[in-house]
Design a protein around this motif. Structure first.
Motif, PDB file in Angstrom:
ATOM      1  N   SER A   3      -1.765 -60.167 -36.206  1.00  0.00           N
ATOM      2  CA  SER A   3      -2.491 -60.202 -34.938  1.00  0.00           C
ATOM      3  C   SER A   3      -3.976 -60.500 -35.148  1.00  0.00           C
ATOM      4  N   SER A   4      -4.586 -60.018 -36.253  1.00  0.00           N
ATOM      5  CA  SER A   4      -5.998 -60.322 -36.489  1.00  0.00           C
ATOM      6  C   SER A   4      -6.188 -61.798 -36.829  1.00  0.00           C
ATOM      7  N   LYS A   5      -5.220 -62.377 -37.533  1.00  0.00           N
ATOM      8  CA  LYS A   5      -5.304 -63.800 -37.836  1.00  0.00           C
ATOM      9  C   LYS A   5      -5.191 -64.619 -36.551  1.00  0.00           C
ATOM     10  N   LYS A   6      -4.326 -64.194 -35.661  1.00  0.00           N
ATOM     11  CA  LYS A   6      -4.169 -64.878 -34.376  1.00  0.00           C
ATOM     12  C   LYS A   6      -5.468 -64.799 -33.572  1.00  0.00           C
ATOM     13  N   THR A   7      -6.125 -63.648 -33.601  1.00  0.00           N
ATOM     14  CA  THR A   7      -7.387 -63.482 -32.885  1.00  0.00           C
ATOM     15  C   THR A   7      -8.445 -64.411 -33.460  1.00  0.00           C
ATOM     16  N   LYS A   8      -8.476 -64.562 -34.763  1.00  0.00           N
ATOM     17  CA  LYS A   8      -9.436 -65.463 -35.404  1.00  0.00           C
ATOM     18  C   LYS A   8      -9.176 -66.902 -34.956  1.00  0.00           C
ATOM     19  N   ASN A   9      -7.901 -67.321 -34.904  1.00  0.00           N
ATOM     20  CA  ASN A   9      -7.560 -68.667 -34.441  1.00  0.00           C
ATOM     21  C   ASN A   9      -7.933 -68.860 -32.983  1.00  0.00           C
ATOM     22  N   GLU A  10      -7.700 -67.826 -32.156  1.00  0.00           N
ATOM     23  CA  GLU A  10      -8.077 -67.917 -30.751  1.00  0.00           C
ATOM     24  C   GLU A  10      -9.585 -68.061 -30.609  1.00  0.00           C
ATOM     25  N   LYS A  11     -10.337 -67.331 -31.439  1.00  0.00           N
ATOM     26  CA  LYS A  11     -11.796 -67.406 -31.397  1.00  0.00           C
ATOM     27  C   LYS A  11     -12.260 -68.803 -31.807  1.00  0.00           C
ATOM     28  N   LEU A  12     -11.636 -69.361 -32.812  1.00  0.00           N
ATOM     29  CA  LEU A  12     -11.960 -70.714 -33.242  1.00  0.00           C
ATOM     30  C   LEU A  12     -11.678 -71.701 -32.127  1.00  0.00           C
ATOM     31  N   SER A  13     -10.579 -71.523 -31.432  1.00  0.00           N
ATOM     32  CA  SER A  13     -10.258 -72.382 -30.299  1.00  0.00           C
ATOM     33  C   SER A  13     -11.307 -72.246 -29.213  1.00  0.00           C
ATOM     34  N   GLN A  14     -11.758 -71.038 -28.955  1.00  0.00           N
ATOM     35  CA  GLN A  14     -12.799 -70.824 -27.953  1.00  0.00           C
ATOM     36  C   GLN A  14     -14.090 -71.515 -28.375  1.00  0.00           C
ATOM     37  N   GLN A  15     -14.395 -71.493 -29.659  1.00  0.00           N
ATOM     38  CA  GLN A  15     -15.582 -72.189 -30.160  1.00  0.00           C
ATOM     39  C   GLN A  15     -15.459 -73.695 -29.938  1.00  0.00           C
ATOM     40  N   LYS A  16     -14.276 -74.227 -30.176  1.00  0.00           N
ATOM     41  CA  LYS A  16     -14.056 -75.658 -29.940  1.00  0.00           C
ATOM     42  C   LYS A  16     -14.187 -75.996 -28.456  1.00  0.00           C
ATOM     43  N   ILE A  17     -13.670 -75.123 -27.616  1.00  0.00           N
ATOM     44  CA  ILE A  17     -13.761 -75.330 -26.171  1.00  0.00           C
ATOM     45  C   ILE A  17     -15.224 -75.284 -25.734  1.00  0.00           C
ATOM     46  N   ASP A  18     -15.977 -74.299 -26.222  1.00  0.00           N
ATOM     47  CA  ASP A  18     -17.398 -74.200 -25.869  1.00  0.00           C
ATOM     48  C   ASP A  18     -18.167 -75.436 -26.328  1.00  0.00           C
ATOM     49  N   ALA A  19     -17.859 -75.914 -27.522  1.00  0.00           N
ATOM     50  CA  ALA A  19     -18.524 -77.116 -28.034  1.00  0.00           C
ATOM     51  C   ALA A  19     -18.173 -78.332 -27.175  1.00  0.00           C
ATOM     52  N   ALA A  20     -16.918 -78.425 -26.752  1.00  0.00           N
ATOM     53  CA  ALA A  20     -16.502 -79.546 -25.898  1.00  0.00           C
ATOM     54  C   ALA A  20     -17.228 -79.497 -24.559  1.00  0.00           C
ATOM     55  N   ILE A  21     -17.366 -78.322 -23.993  1.00  0.00           N
ATOM     56  CA  ILE A  21     -18.073 -78.187 -22.714  1.00  0.00           C
ATOM     57  C   ILE A  21     -19.530 -78.603 -22.866  1.00  0.00           C
ATOM     58  N   LYS A  22     -20.173 -78.194 -23.940  1.00  0.00           N
ATOM     59  CA  LYS A  22     -21.570 -78.595 -24.163  1.00  0.00           C
ATOM     60  C   LYS A  22     -21.688 -80.115 -24.290  1.00  0.00           C
ATOM     61  N   ARG A  23     -20.760 -80.724 -25.018  1.00  0.00           N
ATOM     62  CA  ARG A  23     -20.775 -82.196 -25.150  1.00  0.00           C
ATOM     63  C   ARG A  23     -20.601 -82.854 -23.789  1.00  0.00           C
ATOM     64  N   LEU A  24     -19.669 -82.339 -23.001  1.00  0.00           N
ATOM     65  CA  LEU A  24     -19.395 -82.921 -21.688  1.00  0.00           C
ATOM     66  C   LEU A  24     -20.569 -82.746 -20.733  1.00  0.00           C
ATOM     67  N   GLU A  25     -21.241 -81.616 -20.801  1.00  0.00           N
ATOM     68  CA  GLU A  25     -22.416 -81.414 -19.951  1.00  0.00           C
ATOM     69  C   GLU A  25     -23.519 -82.403 -20.304  1.00  0.00           C
ATOM     70  N   ARG A  26     -23.750 -82.625 -21.599  1.00  0.00           N
ATOM     71  CA  ARG A  26     -24.750 -83.622 -22.022  1.00  0.00           C
ATOM     72  C   ARG A  26     -24.332 -85.020 -21.586  1.00  0.00           C
ATOM     73  N   PHE A  27     -23.064 -85.332 -21.779  1.00  0.00           N
ATOM     74  CA  PHE A  27     -22.537 -86.651 -21.399  1.00  0.00           C
ATOM     75  C   PHE A  27     -22.658 -86.869 -19.893  1.00  0.00           C
ATOM     76  N   SER A  28     -22.289 -85.880 -19.101  1.00  0.00           N
ATOM     77  CA  SER A  28     -22.359 -85.988 -17.644  1.00  0.00           C
ATOM     78  C   SER A  28     -23.798 -86.179 -17.181  1.00  0.00           C
ATOM     79  N   LYS A  29     -24.703 -85.445 -17.797  1.00  0.00           N
ATOM     80  CA  LYS A  29     -26.116 -85.613 -17.425  1.00  0.00           C
ATOM     81  C   LYS A  29     -26.584 -87.028 -17.755  1.00  0.00           C
TER      82      LYS A  29
END
Length: 127
Positions: A3-29
């Motif tokens: 379960s801790s390994k799964k949480t780490k993977n979920e956190k990594l996914s959240q980091q990727k999602i946050d990075a994608a949102i930042k890229r999209l916000e810059r792109f949209s602007k």
């Protein structure tokens, strides 16, 4: 331990999602609101400027807008969200094809900002 390994993977996914949102916000602007019209508070982006070139500019705008759709697919957005994005891209393309009116339409519709907002809202709701 599993379960801790799964949480780490979920956190990594959240980091990727946050990075994608930042890229999209810059792109949209950049594409929708990076250039302020002198003596006004209104902003346009590269998409509206490129759209001044008949047909070819609008086709390039579609290619640029497909980047937001690509990022939505990468982060696992639903088919319904991607379909809404495609509809926005199509509206932007065909609206931009109308002589003279289309140039103003491109400046006001801001499809990339709409699509970025759709994706952000979806991710917030399903996070």
């Amino acid at each position: 331990m599993f379960s801790s390994k799964k949480t780490k993977n979920e956190k990594l996914s959240q980091q990727k999602i946050d990075a994608a949102i930042k890229r999209l916000e810059r792109f949209s602007k950049l594409t929708d609101s990076s250039i302020r019209i002198p003596f006004t508070q209104f902003k346009v982006g590269v998409d509206a400027i490129i759209g001044l070139v008949p047909v070819i500019g609008d086709a390039i705008g579609v290619l640029l807008s497909s980047y937001v759709l690509f990022e939505a697919h990468r982060v696992g957005a639903s088919k319904a969200i991607k379909l809404k994005m495609i509809v926005n891209i199509i509206i932007d393309f065909f609206g931009g094809l109308i002589p003279i009116f289309g140039d103003f339409f491109d400046a006001f519709f801001k499809a990339n900002t709409r699509n970025t907002t759709l994706l952000k809202d979806y991710l917030i709701k399903h996070a």
